[in-house]
Design an enzyme around this catalytic site. Structure first.
Site, PDB file in Angstrom:
ATOM      1  N   ASN A   7       0.876  -1.170   0.000  1.00 18.45           N
ATOM      2  CA  ASN A   7       0.000   0.000   0.000  1.00 18.45           C
ATOM      3  C   ASN A   7       0.914   1.221   0.000  1.00 18.45           C
ATOM      4  OD1 ASN A   7      -1.418   2.333   0.890  1.00 18.45           O
ATOM      5  ND2 ASN A   7      -3.063   1.048   1.684  1.00 18.45           N
ATOM      6  N   GLU A  34      -3.815   1.801  -3.034  1.00 20.70           N
ATOM      7  CA  GLU A  34      -3.920   3.241  -2.760  1.00 20.70           C
ATOM      8  C   GLU A  34      -2.969   4.049  -3.656  1.00 20.70           C
ATOM      9  OE1 GLU A  34      -5.444   5.367   0.914  1.00 20.70           O
ATOM     10  OE2 GLU A  34      -4.178   3.811   1.793  1.00 20.70           O
ATOM     11  N   TYR A 109      -7.771  -3.828  -2.450  1.00 19.02           N
ATOM     12  CA  TYR A 109      -7.733  -2.802  -1.406  1.00 19.02           C
ATOM     13  C   TYR A 109      -9.114  -2.741  -0.761  1.00 19.02           C
ATOM     14  CZ  TYR A 109      -7.512   1.739   0.903  1.00 19.02           C
ATOM     15  OH  TYR A 109      -7.585   2.744   1.831  1.00 19.02           O
ATOM     16  N   ASP A 152      -3.915  -4.846   0.593  1.00 18.59           N
ATOM     17  CA  ASP A 152      -4.274  -4.270   1.882  1.00 18.59           C
ATOM     18  C   ASP A 152      -5.722  -4.661   2.145  1.00 18.59           C
ATOM     19  OD1 ASP A 152      -4.899  -2.778   4.081  1.00 18.59           O
ATOM     20  OD2 ASP A 152      -4.578  -0.820   3.144  1.00 18.59           O
ATOM     21  N   ASN A 154      -7.039  -4.661   5.149  1.00 19.30           N
ATOM     22  CA  ASN A 154      -7.500  -3.805   6.244  1.00 19.30           C
ATOM     23  C   ASN A 154      -8.133  -4.569   7.399  1.00 19.30           C
ATOM     24  OD1 ASN A 154      -6.953  -0.969   6.320  1.00 19.30           O
ATOM     25  ND2 ASN A 154      -8.000  -0.777   4.354  1.00 19.30           N
ATOM     26  N   HIS A 255       2.123   1.851   5.552  1.00 17.80           N
ATOM     27  CA  HIS A 255       2.305   0.420   5.307  1.00 17.80           C
ATOM     28  C   HIS A 255       3.720   0.179   4.786  1.00 17.80           C
ATOM     29  CE1 HIS A 255      -2.111  -0.695   5.209  1.00 17.80           C
ATOM     30  NE2 HIS A 255      -2.177   0.623   5.061  1.00 17.80           N
TER      31      HIS A 255
END
Length: 265
Positions: A7, A34, A109, A152, A154, A255
């Protein structure tokens, strides 16, 4: 082959850091999240000059964005879902040829989910749960084979994926509803390659908040970035490293990159 997932938190801002990582690690494939750049402004030429001329990406201004970059030819995968009907550039997929047959790469993501872990009070959290549910349903309907999923996500699912399991159980990214959903998604046909190399109970983090003045001293990290592989590829897993030192570079992402080494045969 060597794959890096990161990321990058703004591709154009951190192009010099990416160049340094590519020179240091010499990856075959780089998966970014991102990227925060609309497709017409994507720095394709600069990435080609780094040795990554084959590119599949989806981006938008200021938010989200994913990209798969490669030294080797990629075939973009068409027909992936418009997750939550938002067209918000959170998933891209491509296949890469190997002597043993193509490998399908997924770069995700997942929404962060805001601060309140209640889907009624917090629409961002509801979006996150729905996104993971949709991904689980999609892979259930088409079970993966010869596939690698990175990105990612999350969510830090395991006790030692966070600096304090007890204190973070009510914090978005480590709540039971998120963890249950992530495990269900993985169970559609993937294995946790990172925890194969670094089993519990060893701490394993890929993210440290910008809010920590001294991230290294406090070490309040979370493993939000993941590498999943289908069982047919797991015998080729050689190593996974978290490039923790990148968090100390000038103007870093919150990250850090994760490096996967595998034999695709």
């Amino acid at each position: 082959m060597r794959l890096i997932t990161w990321n990058i938190n703004s591709l154009r801002l951190r192009l010099p850091l990416l160049k340094q990582i590519v020179e240091q690690e010499n990856p075959d494939i780089v998966c970014l999240q991102e990227t925060k750049v609309p497709d017409p402004l994507f720095p394709a030429q600069a990435l080609a000059e780094m040795g990554l001329p084959h590119q599949v990406y989806k981006g938008m201004k200021g938010y989200n964005g994913v990209a798969i970059l490669s030294r080797h030819p990629l075939q973009s995968v068409a027909g992936t879902p418009d997750w939550c009907t938002r067209s918000d550039c959170r998933h891209v997929a491509a296949s890469i040829a190997t002597p043993a047959g193509p490998i399908l790469l997924h770069d995700f993501y997942v929404p962060a989910g805001g601060d309140i872990p209640d889907p009624v009070e917090n629409e961002k959290f509801a979006h996150k749960l729905t996104f993971v549910d949709e991904a689980t349903g999609w892979f259930t309907s088409a079970p993966p084979a010869r596939s690698i999923l990175v990105g990612d996500l999350n969510i830090a699912p395991l006790e030692h994926d966070v600096w304090s399991h007890k204190q973070l159980l009510k914090i978005v990214s480590h709540t039971p509803p998120e963890i249950e959903r992530l495990k269900a998604w993985m169970a559609t046909g993937f294995q946790d390659a990172m925890r194969t190399i670094t089993p519990e109970p060893e701490k394993l983090y890929t993210w440290w908040s910008y809010r920590n003045k001294d991230w290294k001293k406090s070490n309040r990290g979370r493993r939000l970035d993941h590498v999943w592989m289908t069982p047919d590829l797991m015998p080729g897993l050689r190593d996974i490293r978290v490039l923790q030192d990148v968090r100390d570079w000038d103007s870093p992402s919150d990250h850090v990159p994760v490096v996967l080494d595998f034999d695709p045969a």
